[in-house]
Motif scaffolding. Structure first.
Motif, PDB file in Angstrom:
ATOM      1  N   ARG A 195      -2.715  71.966  17.488  1.00  0.00           N
ATOM      2  CA  ARG A 195      -3.046  72.165  18.900  1.00  0.00           C
ATOM      3  C   ARG A 195      -4.168  71.202  19.288  1.00  0.00           C
ATOM      4  O   ARG A 195      -5.230  71.211  18.680  1.00  0.00           O
TER       5      ARG A 195
ATOM      6  N   VAL B  19       7.973  68.314  17.892  1.00  0.00           N
ATOM      7  CA  VAL B  19       8.171  68.774  19.261  1.00  0.00           C
ATOM      8  C   VAL B  19       6.807  68.993  19.895  1.00  0.00           C
ATOM      9  O   VAL B  19       5.940  69.650  19.301  1.00  0.00           O
TER      10      VAL B  19
ATOM     11  N   VAL C 148       4.701  70.767  22.791  1.00  0.00           N
ATOM     12  CA  VAL C 148       4.830  71.925  23.669  1.00  0.00           C
ATOM     13  C   VAL C 148       3.582  72.030  24.533  1.00  0.00           C
ATOM     14  O   VAL C 148       2.481  72.260  24.016  1.00  0.00           O
TER      15      VAL C 148
ATOM     16  N   ASN D  68       0.718  73.632  26.668  1.00  0.00           N
ATOM     17  CA  ASN D  68       0.140  74.971  26.571  1.00  0.00           C
ATOM     18  C   ASN D  68      -1.088  75.027  27.482  1.00  0.00           C
ATOM     19  O   ASN D  68      -2.223  75.004  27.024  1.00  0.00           O
TER      20      ASN D  68
ATOM     21  N   THR E  59      -2.142  70.858  24.292  1.00  0.00           N
ATOM     22  CA  THR E  59      -0.793  70.467  23.870  1.00  0.00           C
ATOM     23  C   THR E  59      -0.611  70.844  22.412  1.00  0.00           C
ATOM     24  O   THR E  59      -1.498  70.603  21.593  1.00  0.00           O
ATOM     25  N   GLU E  60       0.523  71.427  22.083  1.00  0.00           N
ATOM     26  CA  GLU E  60       0.835  71.762  20.700  1.00  0.00           C
ATOM     27  C   GLU E  60       1.898  70.819  20.167  1.00  0.00           C
ATOM     28  O   GLU E  60       2.918  70.577  20.822  1.00  0.00           O
TER      29      GLU E  60
ATOM     30  N   GLN F 229       4.509  70.720  17.182  1.00  0.00           N
ATOM     31  CA  GLN F 229       5.133  71.603  16.199  1.00  0.00           C
ATOM     32  C   GLN F 229       6.095  70.791  15.343  1.00  0.00           C
ATOM     33  O   GLN F 229       6.890  70.000  15.871  1.00  0.00           O
TER      34      GLN F 229
END
Length: 384
Positions: A69, A87, A89, A91, A95-96, A98
């Motif tokens: 993260r 990927v 994501v 948030n 930003t995450e 993964q």
């Protein structure tokens, strides 16, 4: 200190963030490296970032995956050349990233490597783990662990000192028995520069020769150079009575905001002007007072250290060596500033000292010691 003030500007001034360059950090996947057998034996990531940002690392289950993260909204560039595709994501304001794992693995090490161009590489290593340990770590991810805040190592930063030999050119200053203040202080400034550079400081002079530099221009040059402190050198005279010995002036708290325009220019005056009048007087007062308060405190500490160092070195001091004044050259709103009166050319004893090369060398060494003491207290550890 300047970075803290700049951050407060962005927080308090409506529209300023949009007016200033504000590119999001970029994760360059094409330049990143992701290696591992993906069956729990070990995984390593070398993530290429345009700049270092705070981050936290953990794992999630169902399905098992690594989570990084970033405390920033990231943009991506390119695609990884090998390994599974991560990927990203969004948030909220973070930003995450993964990355799927084929087996349980836990973080073994994490580090930031700074690059010369200001970019950074986040290096992560995961080792294989048991299922129970992985399940425990995955349960701890929400809420996520505290962010690790990358900090560029301090060693290597050189404090920038601006020395200001007073007067010059058409303004010789005090002049007694053919001895001109402008010449005396320039000689001592050169001596002090040599001592400071030998101690690891970066040093500039507001004038390098017998030239005239207006008072406000001396302040402007200090600000433009990004100096961390300003030391003006003078050798005064009195017309009535007697005065002898050195003294140090720092800016009086009642000096007002005459140096604020230099701070505004540093923080982006053009951007402030582009906010169509959104910057109100109250906001600007908060910003200026914050910068001025920090600068005044640091200037007073510097003056105290200089007086102490001169006294320790046996330099003759004026009866009240610490003074508060409102000299124009002390008014840079966010640069700690002092004015050093080396002595009085109107006094024969001081005059004899100031033309003595050995005395000037001893005085320069004492001033360098005072500046070094000030820097070592934490007041001068670079822009904050």
């Amino acid at each position: 200190m300047r970075r803290a003030v700049a951050a407060l500007v962005l927080a308090l001034v409506p529209g300023l963030a949009a007016a200033l360059p504000n590119e999001a950090p970029v994760l360059d996947l094409a330049q990143s490296k992701i290696r591992g057998d993906w069956f729990g034996a070990g995984v390593s990531l070398d993530l290429a970032l345009s700049e270092a940002v705070p981050y936290a690392v953990g794992v999630l289950a169902d399905p098992p995956r690594l989570v990084v993260r970033f405390q920033s909204v990231l943009e991506t560039s390119g695609q990884p050349r090998r390994g599974p595709e991560p990927v990203l994501v969004p948030n909220g304001l973070s930003t995450e990233l993964q990355l799927p794992l084929d087996g349980p693995a836990l973080l073994a090490s994490a580090s930031i490597d700074w690059q010369d161009d200001g970019s950074a590489r986040l290096r992560l290593r995961l080792d294989g783990a048991g299922r129970d340990g992985f399940a425990t770590a995955a349960a701890r991810w929400k809420p996520a662990p505290a962010m690790t805040v990358p900090e560029r190592p301090a060693p290597g930063y050189r404090l920038h000192v601006m020395l200001d030999p007073g007067h010059g050119g058409q303004d010789p200053g005090a002049d007694y028995d053919g001895i001109r203040e402008a010449d005396v202080v320039l000689s001592l400034a050169r001596e002090l520069r040599r001592d400071l550079e030998a101690d690891g400081f970066e040093v500039s002079l507001t004038r390098e020769d017998d030239s005239f530099v207006p008072l406000s221009e001396r302040v402007a040059r200090t600000v433009a150079a990004g100096a961390d402190l300003f030391v003006s050198l003078h050798a005064d005279a009195v017309l009535i009575g007697h005065a002898t010995g050195a003294s140090v002036h720092s800016l009086s708290p009642e000096s007002g905001g005459s140096g604020d325009r230099f701070l505004l220019n540093r923080l982006g005056g053009a951007a402030l002007a582009s906010t169509d009048g959104d910057v109100d007087d109250a906001t600007m007062k908060v910003l200026m007072e914050l910068a001025r308060e920090q600068s005044l405190e640091a200037g007073e500490a510097l003056a105290a250290d200089l007086v102490q160092a001169m006294g320790d070195a046996g330099m003759p001091l004026y009866k009240t060596p610490r003074k508060l004044s409102n000299f124009v050259v002390l008014r840079a709103a966010d640069v700690p500033s002092v004015l050093v009166e080396l002595g009085y050319l109107s006094e024969p004893q001081d005059r004899a000292r100031l033309v003595d090369p050995q005395f000037r060398a001893d005085m320069a060494a004492a001033l360098a010691e005072g500046i070094t003491r000030w820097a070592e207290t934490g007041a001068g550890q670079g822009p904050q």
